[in-house]
Design a protein around this motif. Structure first.
Motif: not given
Length: 327
Positions: A64-77
Motif C-alpha cells: 500500500k505504501l509503495i502504491q502511495q509513493h511513500q517508499l520512493d527514497k533511495p534508502m530509509q529506515v
C-alpha cells in the motif's frame, strides 16, 4: 544466509535486469515478539513478492505504501510499530512487537555492484557482515565480524555461517530429509560408498537437488563437519553409518543422530564402544533413535520428526524426552 533470503537477492537481480524498479527490505532489529530474525529479506517489484519479514501484515502494508509513493527514497529506515499511517493510526504487528527495517529503492539501469558482492558472499556459506551508510548510501560486505568501529551513520547486519546437514547413506528418508532441510535453509551434502545404490538417488542437482559424493563416510564427515553441522546417519547400514558416526563423534558437530529402532540403537552403541573405544559420556552426544515422538511411519513423516529435532538442537532447545522409536 538462508536459501530463502538468497532467492530474494536473485529475484532482485532478475527484476532489475528486466527493467523493473525494486523495493528491498531488510530487518535491522526487533523488539518484543517478531516472526522473522534480523537480516531477513523481503522484496517486490510492485506486484510480485519475494521473501518475508513478517507473517504477512508488514508485506501488505508495504504494498500500500509503495502504491502511495511513500517508499520512493533511495534508502530509509522504517520502524514498523511506531510509524504513523496517513490517517494518524499506527502500523502495528499483531504480536505487539516492533521491527526496524531498512528499505532500499533500486532502479534499473544502475550498476548495483554491491548486490553482486552480497550474493557472492551469501553463496560461500561463510559468516559476513553487510555495512550500509544511511547518509552516503555506500554499501559493502566484510568478513571481519568485528564491525564495532562502524558507528552512526553506518548500519550493520550480521549473517551467520550457513548451517549444514551431512547425510550418510542413500535412502527414501534421506531424500525427504534433504528436501525439507533445503527448504529450511540448510546447506545439504550426501555421501555413500555402496555401488549398488548409484541408481537409487534421483533428486540430483539437475532437478534442483543435491549430488551424491561417493566416498567413505568417515572421510566425508572429517572433510566438512564444523560447529554449524548436523550429521545424520540414515543408511540403516553399519558399513556407512558406523564409520560416519565415528567421524562425527570426533568432530564439533552440534548434532549427531542415527536412524534405527531402540534395539538397533543399543547394538550400535555397543559396536561403537567395542570398535571405536568410545565411553558412555562420548556416546551421550548421539541421538538414537533419531527424531521426536510424533508417531512417524512413512519416510516423509520420519523426515519431519528428524528435522524437528535438528532445528530444536540448532535453536538450543532440549528434546531428548521426545525421541521417536521407529524401526
Amino acid at each position: 544466509m538462508n536459501a530463502l533470503d538468497k532467492q530474494v537477492l536473485l529475484d532482485c537481480q532478475t527484476w532489475l535486469n528486466h527493467g523493473k524498479s525494486v523495493w528491498l527490505c531488510t530487518i535491522l532489529s526487533t523488539y518484543g515478539s517478531a516472526p522473522r530474525p534480523i537480516g531477513s529479506l523481503f522484496a517486490t517489484e510492485g506486484s510480485i513478492r519475494s521473501g518475508s519479514v513478517s507473517g504477512g501484515c508488514i508485506e501488505d502494508a508495504f504494498m500500500k505504501l509503495i502504491q502511495q509513493h511513500q517508499l520512493d527514497k533511495p534508502m530509509q529506515v522504517f520502524d514498523y510499530g511506531s510509524h504513523l499511517a496517513a490517517d494518524g493510526s499506527r502500523y502495528e504487528l499483531p504480536c505487539g512487537g516492533h521491527i526496524s527495517l531498512l528499505i532500499e529503492y533500486l532502479q534499473p539501469n544502475i550498476n548495483y555492484h554491491w548486490l553482486n558482492e552480497w550474493l557472492t558472499a551469501a553463496m560461500t556459506n561463510n559468516a559476513f557482515v553487510r555495512l550500509i551508510n544511511i547518509e552516503s548510501e555506500q554499501r559493502c560486505i566484510t568478513t571481519d565480524l568485528d564491525a564495532s568501529s562502524f558507528t552512526t551513520p553506518w548500519l550493520t547486519v550480521h549473517y551467520q555461517q550457513h548451517w549444514q546437514l551431512l547425510l550418510l547413506g542413500i535412502s527414501q528418508v534421506s531424500e525427504e530429509v534433504a528436501r525439507l532441510a533445503v527448504r529450511a535453509g540448510f546447506a545439504v551434502r550426501l555421501c555413500d560408498m555402496r555401488d549398488n545404490y548409484q541408481q537409487n538417488w534421483r533428486w540430483t542437482s539437475a532437478d534442483g537437488g543435491i549430488d551424491v559424493e561417493w566416498c567413505a563416510a568417515d572421510a566425508f564427515v572429517e572433510r566438512y563437519a564444523n560447529d554449524y553441522t548436523a550429521v545424520l546417519a540414515l543408511a540403516h547400514d553399519p558399513r556407512v553409518d558406523d564409520l560416519g558416526l565415528m567421524g562425527a563423534l570426533e568432530s564439533s558437530a552440534f548434532y549427531i543422530g542415527a536412524l534405527g529402532s531402540q534395539a538397533n540403537s543399543e547394538r550400535r552403541r555397543e559396536r561403537l564402544m567395542r570398535i571405536g573405544e568410545y565411553k558412555q559420556q562420548q556416546l551421550a552426544r548421539l541421538h538414537a533413535p533419531i527424531g521426536v515422538a510424533i508417531g512417524s511411519k512413512t519416510p516423509i513423516e520420519i523426515a519431519i520428526a528428524i528435522m524437528a529435532e535438528v532445528i530444536a538442537a540448532k535453536n538450543g532447545i532440549e528434546c531428548d524426552s521426545w525421541h521417536y522409536r521407529h524401526g
